[in-house]
Design an enzyme around this catalytic site. Structure first.
Site, PDB file in Angstrom:
ATOM      1  N   ASP A 106      -1.898  11.395  -2.527  1.00  0.00           N
ATOM      2  CA  ASP A 106      -1.769  12.557  -1.725  1.00  0.00           C
ATOM      3  C   ASP A 106      -2.595  13.984  -2.242  1.00  0.00           C
ATOM      4  O   ASP A 106      -3.041  14.618  -1.384  1.00  0.00           O
ATOM      5  CB  ASP A 106      -0.352  12.963  -1.669  1.00  0.00           C
ATOM      6  CG  ASP A 106       0.486  12.039  -1.365  1.00  0.00           C
ATOM      7  OD1 ASP A 106       0.065  11.189  -0.839  1.00  0.00           O
ATOM      8  OD2 ASP A 106       1.501  12.276  -1.103  1.00  0.00           O
ATOM      9  N   ASP A 194      -4.150  17.970   2.324  1.00  0.00           N
ATOM     10  CA  ASP A 194      -3.770  17.072   1.331  1.00  0.00           C
ATOM     11  C   ASP A 194      -4.865  15.888   1.419  1.00  0.00           C
ATOM     12  O   ASP A 194      -5.476  15.631   2.428  1.00  0.00           O
ATOM     13  CB  ASP A 194      -2.347  16.331   1.822  1.00  0.00           C
ATOM     14  CG  ASP A 194      -1.268  17.436   1.621  1.00  0.00           C
ATOM     15  OD1 ASP A 194      -1.532  18.402   1.273  1.00  0.00           O
ATOM     16  OD2 ASP A 194      -0.122  16.801   1.638  1.00  0.00           O
ATOM     17  N   HIS A 243      -0.540  12.646   6.604  1.00  0.00           N
ATOM     18  CA  HIS A 243      -1.264  11.469   5.763  1.00  0.00           C
ATOM     19  C   HIS A 243      -1.761  10.413   6.642  1.00  0.00           C
ATOM     20  O   HIS A 243      -0.825   9.820   7.446  1.00  0.00           O
ATOM     21  CB  HIS A 243      -0.829  11.053   4.423  1.00  0.00           C
ATOM     22  CG  HIS A 243      -0.054  12.133   3.854  1.00  0.00           C
ATOM     23  ND1 HIS A 243       0.794  12.126   2.698  1.00  0.00           N
ATOM     24  CD2 HIS A 243      -0.538  13.412   3.462  1.00  0.00           C
ATOM     25  CE1 HIS A 243       1.125  13.294   2.014  1.00  0.00           C
ATOM     26  NE2 HIS A 243       0.236  14.269   2.488  1.00  0.00           N
ATOM     27  N   ASP A 245      -2.686   7.167   5.934  1.00  0.00           N
ATOM     28  CA  ASP A 245      -2.637   5.949   5.476  1.00  0.00           C
ATOM     29  C   ASP A 245      -1.632   5.081   5.974  1.00  0.00           C
ATOM     30  O   ASP A 245      -1.202   4.046   5.275  1.00  0.00           O
ATOM     31  CB  ASP A 245      -2.937   5.976   4.036  1.00  0.00           C
ATOM     32  CG  ASP A 245      -2.047   6.931   3.119  1.00  0.00           C
ATOM     33  OD1 ASP A 245      -1.396   7.678   3.742  1.00  0.00           O
ATOM     34  OD2 ASP A 245      -2.013   6.800   1.964  1.00  0.00           O
TER      35      ASP A 245
HETATM   36  N1  NVA Z   1       3.723  10.201   7.591  1.00  0.00           N
HETATM   37  C1  NVA Z   1       3.442   8.888   7.328  1.00  0.00           C
HETATM   38  C2  NVA Z   1       3.246   8.839   5.567  1.00  0.00           C
HETATM   39  C3  NVA Z   1       2.306   7.981   5.395  1.00  0.00           C
HETATM   40  C4  NVA Z   1       2.037   7.456   4.111  1.00  0.00           C
HETATM   41  C5  NVA Z   1       4.521   8.055   7.617  1.00  0.00           C
HETATM   42  O1  NVA Z   1       5.725   8.187   7.191  1.00  0.00           O
HETATM   43  O2  NVA Z   1       4.251   7.180   8.472  1.00  0.00           O
END
Ligand code: NVA
Length: 379
Positions: A106, A194, A243, A245
């Site tokens: 992050d 981030d 994020h 990923d």
């Molecule tokens: N916002 C994302 C975090 C990914 C690491 C999720 O919770 O799907």
């Protein structure tokens, strides 16, 4: 000695940072973090250090990851956990505690021989980069080409946020409408991103515009790396776009998994299609709920760690995801990791690249009319 080098998420991994769960806190509510805690989560309103038994279980699984990586010849460094239960006071804000250092992904963005400490959009994460200072000092002392960069420190005053974004009447439906229209809790007051919102594919950076990253953050990256191309992508269907990923995950050159409920819009796919990249819907997660006191969604199922173009570590219970990757030609290594999820994410989140073999490649030589390309827009 060359220590830092990484241009993507799939070239052979040789050196990595793996986080720690020690002292991790559920930080107090703040303008941006209300976004991170889903509306129906029992964590809303909770704060303070996480129960010790859960910290120990998470650390055991993080140790398991370290052992696996080391057994495959990957060097592993670990951060120094601060007393995250301390308040943060700056000229612009105060908050009762910090967060933790389980997810280095992050915070640390590795681009070639640079490691950038991201601004971070949560007040509770303002000083998290200190957990990695000892490691980075060592890289700095040994590797003459390592560039240790900190993005401009943000103010994170109320001016950075839409302070009414999470007012009581907000529903998930409203959030979905807003995020699809790129109306986020973070405003364009200052440079915000981030590190985990940035997908690195050699010469191209694909950056998720979401709750933790704004256009100014992308513009800063564009100016820092004039020889690279910075793309703004977004994924309608995610009420909490934080994020990239668990949404858009490359496995090897030419192949990306996309979360099937957060699809990359058609016009944003052009650059991938024009360059022969295949975008595949990820398999369904094994679980219908995230583990207790977890910020993230069940889609951590796709938050994998790629070791090389043929090898990937996937969470042990995510059998459908493993099978899919196997069919896509990857050798899958299952590893139990769900006990670590609540501390900040999955296998990809829990790591940050230091060294992968390989150089900066151009995976997108055919430039088409590309609506994602970030360019300076004078105001
Ligand atoms: N916002 C994302 C975090 C990914 C690491 C999720 O919770 O799907």
């Amino acid at each position: 000695m060359k220590i830092v080098n990484s241009w993507n998420d799939f070239d052979p991994l040789k050196h990595v940072i793996v986080g720690r769960a020690d002292n991790c806190c559920i930080s107090p509510s703040e303008p941006a973090s209300k976004a991170k805690v889903p509306l129906d989560s029992p964590m809303r309103g909770m704060t303070g250090p996480r129960p010790l038994a859960t910290v120990e279980k998470a650390n055991e699984q993080l140790e398991g990851l370290v052992k696996l990586l080391e057994s495959r010849g990957v060097k592993v460094d670990r951060p120094d956990a601060l007393q995250w239960n301390q308040a943060v006071v700056t000229p612009h804000f105060m908050i009762g505690s910090m967060f933790g250092c389980m997810p280095p992904r992050d915070v640390l963005l590795t681009i070639g021989s640079d490691i950038i400490s991201a601004p971070m959009s949560f007040r509770s994460r303002y000083f998290e980069f200190y957990a990695y200072s000892r490691i980075q000092r060592e890289y700095f002392d040994k590797d003459p080409s390592f560039r240790w960069i900190a993005a401009p420190r943000p103010e994170l005053s109320d001016a950075s946020y839409d302070m009414h974004y999470f007012d009581d009447e907000v529903t998930e439906e409203i959030l979905l409408e807003r995020t699809a229209k790129l109306h986020m809790v973070t405003k364009e007051h200052e440079i915000l991103f981030d590190a985990a919102d940035v997908l690195r594919l050699g010469k191209d950076l694909f950056v998720q515009h979401g709750l933790t990253t704004n256009r100014k953050g992308m513009e800063w990256l564009r100016r820092m790396y004039p020889d690279m191309r910075v793309h703004a992508v977004n994924f309608p269907g995610d009420p909490y776009p934080i994020h990239i990923d668990a949404t858009f995950v490359p496995l090897r050159p030419g192949l990306i998994l996309n979360n099937p409920v957060r699809k990359l819009p058609k016009e944003q796919r052009k650059i991938f299609e024009a360059n022969g990249w295949e975008i595949v819907d990820a398999a369904q997660p094994a679980h219908s709920q995230p583990p207790e006191l977890c910020y993230s969604s069940v889609w951590l199922s796709m938050n994998c760690l790629v070791l090389d173009h043929k090898t990937v570590i996937v969470e042990a219970s995510e059998t459908a995801q493993q099978e899919q990757m196997d069919k896509l030609g990857m050798n899958v290594i299952p590893l139990p990791f769900r006990d670590a999820y609540a501390f900040g994410g999955g296998l990809h989140c829990a790591t940050a690249d230091v060294y992968r073999e390989g150089v900066c490649q151009d995976y997108f030589p055919h430039q088409v009319e590309d609506p994602t390309l970030v360019s300076f827009q004078e105001k």
